[in-house]
Design a protein around this motif. Structure first.
Motif, PDB file in Angstrom:
ATOM      1  N   SER A 123      15.770  17.367  16.563  1.00  0.00           N
ATOM      2  CA  SER A 123      14.916  17.596  17.728  1.00  0.00           C
ATOM      3  C   SER A 123      14.581  19.076  17.890  1.00  0.00           C
ATOM      4  CB  SER A 123      15.617  17.070  18.986  1.00  0.00           C
ATOM      5  OG  SER A 123      14.825  17.251  20.130  1.00  0.00           O
ATOM      6  N   ASN A 128       8.986  20.502  20.357  1.00  0.00           N
ATOM      7  CA  ASN A 128       7.710  20.155  20.998  1.00  0.00           C
ATOM      8  C   ASN A 128       6.764  19.350  20.106  1.00  0.00           C
ATOM      9  OD1 ASN A 128       8.292  21.251  23.502  1.00  0.00           O
ATOM     10  ND2 ASN A 128       7.449  23.261  22.981  1.00  0.00           N
ATOM     11  N   GLN A 133       9.605  14.799  21.032  1.00  0.00           N
ATOM     12  CA  GLN A 133       9.303  14.050  22.255  1.00  0.00           C
ATOM     13  C   GLN A 133       9.968  12.679  22.245  1.00  0.00           C
ATOM     14  OE1 GLN A 133       7.814  15.551  24.654  1.00  0.00           O
ATOM     15  NE2 GLN A 133       7.108  17.361  23.524  1.00  0.00           N
ATOM     16  N   ARG A 136      13.688  13.092  22.880  1.00  0.00           N
ATOM     17  CA  ARG A 136      13.969  13.438  24.276  1.00  0.00           C
ATOM     18  C   ARG A 136      13.873  12.206  25.178  1.00  0.00           C
ATOM     19  NH1 ARG A 136      10.277  18.731  25.115  1.00  0.00           N
ATOM     20  NH2 ARG A 136      11.046  18.597  27.264  1.00  0.00           N
TER      21      ARG A 136
END
Length: 343
Positions: A123, A128, A133, A136
Motif C-alpha cells: 500500500s 495514492n 485505495q 485502504r
C-alpha cells in the motif's frame, strides 16, 4: 542492551504485585461465601456447616491485607480453587485448555505478520494509486466488521454451506484417538503431538479445524497491521537515507527491501507481538463461535455459570502472560532498534 533488559526485569516483580493487588481488589467485592470457591479444592468441602469454618480458616472475614496475603500464598502454591464449569481444580482446567489457545496463537500469528506487513508495504509503495485505495478500503472493513459477525459468516459459508471447515479442535473419531491411552501427549498441541505419534491424518484434521478461526483472527488483525506498516513505510520512504540510496542509482527494489522496509518494520513488530499476546490470553468470541476448547471459551462458559474461581484464575494467568509478553516485546524492540538501548 543488558542494562536495558535488566531495568525491564527489575520492574517485572513490581508490575506483577500491582496486577495481583488490582485483581484482589475486585475480588473483595465478592461475599466470603462466593470467595470460598477460589480456595477449596473440592466442592464437598462446602457441605454442611463447613463453609463458616473455612471462612475463618482462610481469613475471609479479616481485613483486606490479611486476605490478600493468604490469597497470594494460595496462588504461589498453585491453588486457584475449584472449577464448577469443568468440575475439577482450576489449575488443571487451565493446563488442559491453554495448549489449545497457544496452538491457535502460533498458527494465527504467522499469516497475521506476513500478510499484514506485505499489505502495508504494498500500500505504501503504491501510495495514492488504485491498489492503495483498495487496500485502504480493506483496512476500513477490517476495522468495521465485528469479530462475531465475521466469525459467523465464515462458519456459515465454509461449514454450513460448503462443509469444508468444521468447528471444534478435532473430528469425533480423531478426538476418541486423542483421548485414548494409546496416544502420547508430548506438548498438548494437537498438530505437533499428531506428528510425533505418527498420525499424519490426525495432523491434517487438526489443521482443517484451525483454518476458520485463523482466517477470522487474521482478517481482523490485518487491518491494524496494514495501517501501521503503511504509515511507517511512508515515513521511511521520505527519509534522507532513502533519497540518498536512490541518488546512488540503486534499484527501487533494493531501496524498498533493504533500506526502507527494515526501519518501517520496527513499530509493526511491536504491534505484532502485542497481537500474539492478545490471542494467547484467549480470544473469547472467536473460540466460542468455533467451539474451540481454549482459554477464551472456558472464560465464556465460566462467566455464564458465575464460576468465580475459574474467571479469576484465567484473569490472573492472562495478566501474567500480558506482563511477561510486554517485557519480551520491549526487549525485542531494543534488539531491532539500537536507539532504544540508550534510554
Amino acid at each position: 542492551m543488558l542494562g536495558f533488559a535488566a531495568r525491564r526485569m527489575l520492574l517485572l516483580p513490581v508490575t506483577l504485585l500491582g496486577l495481583t493487588l488490582l485483581i484482589f481488589f475486585f475480588m473483595s467485592f465478592l461475599s466470603p461465601y462466593e470467595l470460598l470457591s477460589t480456595y477449596v479444592s473440592d466442592p464437598r468441602q462446602l457441605q454442611g456447616n463447613a463453609a463458616q469454618t473455612l471462612i475463618k480458616q482462610y481469613g475471609l472475614d479479616q481485613p483486606f491485607y490479611v486476605k490478600y496475603v493468604r490469597w497470594i500464598d494460595e496462588i504461589i502454591h498453585g491453588k486457584f480453587g475449584w472449577s464448577v464449569t469443568l468440575n475439577e481444580p482450576v489449575s488443571k482446567a487451565i493446563i488442559q485448555r491453554f495448549p489449545a489457545t497457544l496452538e491457535l496463537a502460533i498458527y494465527s500469528i504467522i499469516p497475521i505478520v506476513l500478510g499484514g506487513i506485505w499489505l502495508g508495504v504494498t500500500s505504501a509503495v503504491h501510495h495514492n494509486k488504485f491498489i492503495d485505495q483498495i487496500l485502504r478500503v480493506f483496512a476500513l472493513l477490517g476495522y468495521s466488521i465485528p469479530s462475531f459477525v465475521l466469525g459467523l459468516v465464515i462458519l456459515f459459508i465454509f461449514y454450513g454451506v460448503l462443509g469444508w471447515l468444521p468447528p471444534g479442535r478435532l473430528g469425533v473419531n480423531f478426538s476418541m484417538i486423542y483421548d485414548s491411552a494409546t496416544f502420547h501427549h508430548y506438548t498438548g498441541l494437537v498438530t505437533i503431538d499428531s506428528l510425533l505419534n505418527g498420525r499424519f491424518w490426525m495432523f491434517l484434521d487438526a489443521l482443517k479445524h484451525l483454518v476458520a478461526p485463523v482466517m477470522t483472527l487474521s482478517f481482523l488483525s490485518w487491518a491494524s497491521l496494514l495501517r501501521i506498516t503503511r504509515s511507517s513505510m511512508l515515513e521511511a520512504l521520505g527519509q534522507d537515507y532513502v533519497r540518498t540510496a536512490r541518488a546512488k542509482g540503486l534499484s527501487e527494489r533494493v531501496v524498498i527491501n533493504k533500506h526502507a522496509r527494515k526501519n518501517a518494520l520496527i513499530p509493526a513488530t511491536t504491534v505484532a507481538g502485542l497481537m500474539f499476546i492478545g490471542i494467547l490470553g484467549g480470544v473469547v468470541i472467536t473460540e466460542t463461535i468455533f467451539n474451540y476448547p481454549g482459554i477464551g471459551s472456558l472464560m465464556a462458559q465460566a462467566s455464564e455459570q458465575l464460576d468465580y474461581a475459574t474467571v479469576l484464575g484465567i484473569t490472573l494467568i492472562y495478566g501474567l502472560v500480558t506482563v511477561i509478553g510486554n517485557l519480551a516485546v520491549d526487549i525485542s524492540y531494543a534488539l531491532i532498534d539500537p536507539r532504544v538501548r540508550l534510554r
